[in-house]
Design an enzyme around this catalytic site. Structure first.
Site, PDB file in Angstrom:
ATOM      1  N   HIS A 124       0.827  -1.214   0.000  1.00  0.00           N
ATOM      2  CA  HIS A 124       0.000   0.000   0.000  1.00  0.00           C
ATOM      3  C   HIS A 124       0.860   1.262   0.000  1.00  0.00           C
ATOM      4  O   HIS A 124       0.383   2.339   0.340  1.00  0.00           O
ATOM      5  CB  HIS A 124      -0.911   0.020   1.225  1.00  0.00           C
ATOM      6  CG  HIS A 124      -1.731  -1.206   1.401  1.00  0.00           C
ATOM      7  ND1 HIS A 124      -2.591  -1.653   0.432  1.00  0.00           N
ATOM      8  CD2 HIS A 124      -1.804  -2.103   2.421  1.00  0.00           C
ATOM      9  CE1 HIS A 124      -3.177  -2.762   0.853  1.00  0.00           C
ATOM     10  NE2 HIS A 124      -2.722  -3.076   2.045  1.00  0.00           N
ATOM     11  N   HIS A 130      -7.142  -4.645  -0.963  1.00  0.00           N
ATOM     12  CA  HIS A 130      -6.457  -5.913  -1.206  1.00  0.00           C
ATOM     13  C   HIS A 130      -7.120  -6.640  -2.358  1.00  0.00           C
ATOM     14  O   HIS A 130      -6.983  -7.846  -2.513  1.00  0.00           O
ATOM     15  CB  HIS A 130      -6.491  -6.812   0.022  1.00  0.00           C
ATOM     16  CG  HIS A 130      -6.091  -6.101   1.271  1.00  0.00           C
ATOM     17  ND1 HIS A 130      -6.990  -5.486   2.085  1.00  0.00           N
ATOM     18  CD2 HIS A 130      -4.872  -5.891   1.818  1.00  0.00           C
ATOM     19  CE1 HIS A 130      -6.346  -4.927   3.101  1.00  0.00           C
ATOM     20  NE2 HIS A 130      -5.062  -5.153   2.948  1.00  0.00           N
TER      21      HIS A 130
END
Lengths: 331, 225
Positions: A57, A218
């Protein structure tokens, strides 16, 4: 899979070597525990801010370590929460005796691992925890794990970081972090999937003309899948669920449009123009704006919009100096 | 058969055999567990648990604690630091609470094992905040411990066999359930029709206990009397 890696199993370890080399003197890296922390930690008299989560991320979370933001960040495997021993190591590196604030995104694994770290901690400062949960794509009910923590986490880390830098005490820093989270909402869309290096194939399939609306960071499924329309139409799909969930009129708003990793800035600017137009039409006053890649999902194409209903105090904290690899102003 | 252990008690060596058997079953079922997780989660359950149990068995072979509480503290901490995700804290908490309830003893009787199992499941419930019917590990563990408690008077071997059967029934009952916890809950109704991977690995945990205790108590085994 076409990626710049040596060994797909060692991506996180190898990336931390690069982080250390790139920010020598500003950031330190505990390679055994995969912790990135301020080189000048512990900072005397300051509440220490510790966050972390799965990798993939970036710049979240390691890229937000530095004066005015986080003291330490634990890097889990790609899209996998860090373990309690990592969190304990992070706490020990930065604990200045003034308390520790854990900032945790609301995912089952992240919450449990940070909880266990708190239970296993022996000695050390008191620890408070703030769990972020801003994703309006997920129904917040007794029947789910609750809303996921996404973009508001960046704003929480920035504002709580400024409060800690100003030497507020632990409960005051935790309070301001919770206030940001409670007043923040996010929504994301994906145009393509991403590929976890160790897996080697895309997490999900999306046709050339399709859009995943409300995608998780995700690659979790969103609210629905639709035909990819114009940027103007996609902007509506982001703004409407957010402003339906919370009233953003009558207060200064912090707006962040984050790319998910595979969308060029030119498209993010174009999208933000559409979003700003829609917000104006809905009488939402944007006081501060951030457009760029702040919370990503590897190479996923798409973007995520976060709005925070702020006030003068939160804006002052937002404007305070920050000096991290991912966010830097006034320093 | 005079050299055999007292059929009414479970020694540390048998508890280690339980963990070794669980590790072997997880390894054998690794790809199946991961495939179940791919359907409603994030496709790593078998891989993560296999990695964790291999680390546990290696640790125990290098240094086997003498008491039940120390044994399970090692097991729990190893799982917590190697598994990650949600299953690390959940299985880690199960074993940590199991060991704390058992205490610094070198053997457990049938009732002591019941108390430890109940404490372990209580830890999983507290950690995951899941209730029966949420399509989680609890759906296999809760009926298993209840079955063990009901059969406790017939000794640890029979009680463990009853627990294993109940765990497998509980596992199968997760198929029609709609997930209310964990990543699968984001799928809502789309999670129905799938076996829960956590309940499946939990059924292996009880199967391993039954297998490890079976045959070590020959006096109660058919054909051996």
């Amino acid at each position: 899979m076409k990626k710049l890696v040596n060994d797909p199993q060692h991506v996180v370890t190898d990336a931390l070597v690069g982080v250390e080399a790139a920010y020598l003197g500003r950031l330190a890296v505990d390679h055994e525990h995969r912790v990135v922390y301020r080189a000048d930690a512990p900072v005397a008299g300051k509440v220490a801010l510790v966050s972390g989560g799965g990798s993939g991320h970036e710049p979240l979370h390691g890229g937000f370590v530095g004066p005015g933001m986080l003291d330490a960040a634990c890097a889990g495997e790609v899209f996998t929460s860090p373990t309690p021993d990592q969190v304990l190591a992070a706490d020990q590196h930065v604990d200045a005796g003034a308390g520790i604030l854990h900032i945790v995104k609301n995912y089952t694994g992240d919450v449990m691992n940070f909880d266990m770290a708190v239970e296993l901690a022996e000695g050390g400062s008191p620890i408070a925890t703030v769990v972020t949960n801003d994703d309006v794509a997920v129904e917040d009910s007794l029947y789910t794990a609750g809303r996921r923590g996404i973009g508001v986490t960046v704003v929480v880390e920035k504002i709580a970081g400024a409060a800690a830098e100003g030497r507020r005490d632990l409960s005051a820093v935790a309070d301001v972090a919770r206030r940001v989270n409670d007043n923040g909402r996010s929504m994301g869309v994906a145009l393509t999937s991403c590929t976890v290096p160790a897996v080697g194939r895309p997490t999900f399939d999306l046709a050339e003309d399709e859009l995943e609306i409300g995608v998780g960071i995700h690659g979790e499924p969103g609210r629905s899948r639709g035909r990819l329309g114009t940027a103007s139409e996609v902007a509506e799909q982001l703004v409407v669920p957010i402003t339906d969930d919370l009233d953003f009129t009558g207060a200064p708003v912090i707006a962040m449009l984050s790319g998910l990793g595979g969308t060029p800035l030119i498209e993010l600017y174009l999208m933000y123009g559409e979003i700003a137009r829609i917000l104006g039409r809905r009488n939402v006053t944007v006081a501060r704006t951030l457009v760029g890649n702040y919370i990503t999902s590897l190479e996923m194409a798409g973007c995520s919009l976060t709005l925070v209903r702020a006030d003068d105090e939160l804006l002052d904290l937002w404007d305070a100096p920050v000096d991290t690899p991912g966010l830097r102003w006034g320093a | 058969m005079g050299s055999r252990a007292d059929p009414g008690t479970v020694e540390v060596a048998q508890l280690v055999a339980w963990l070794e058997t669980f590790g072997r079953l997880v390894h054998e079922e690794r790809d199946h567990l991961t495939a179940l997780d791919a359907a409603i989660g994030d496709a790593d359950h078998g891989l993560n648990l296999d990695r964790g149990m291999r680390a546990v068995v290696e640790r125990l072979h290098a240094d086997r604690p003498a008491t039940v509480d120390a044994l399970f503290k090692t097991v729990g901490m190893t799982l917590v630091s190697t598994v990650g995700g949600a299953s690390g804290p959940l299985y880690g908490t199960f074993f940590l609470r199991f060991g704390t309830a058992a205490g610094p003893v070198d053997e457990l009787d049938a009732a002591g094992l019941a108390t430890a199992l109940r404490a372990g499941v209580g830890g999983v419930v507290a950690r995951g905040k899941a209730e029966p019917g949420d399509k989680t590990m609890v759906d296999a563990l809760e009926p298993a411990v209840t079955a063990y408690e009901r059969a406790v008077g017939s000794g640890p071997e029979h009680a463990a066999a009853a627990a294993s059967e109940a765990a497998e029934a509980g596992r199968d009952a997760t198929i029609p359930m709609v997930a209310r916890k964990g990543r699968a809950s984001y799928l809502a109704e789309r999670s129905a029709g799938h076996l829960d991977p956590g309940a499946t690995s939990s059924a292996l945990l009880l199967r391993a206990l039954a297998d490890a205790l079976a045959g070590t108590l020959p006096e109660t085994t058919d054909g051996r009397a």
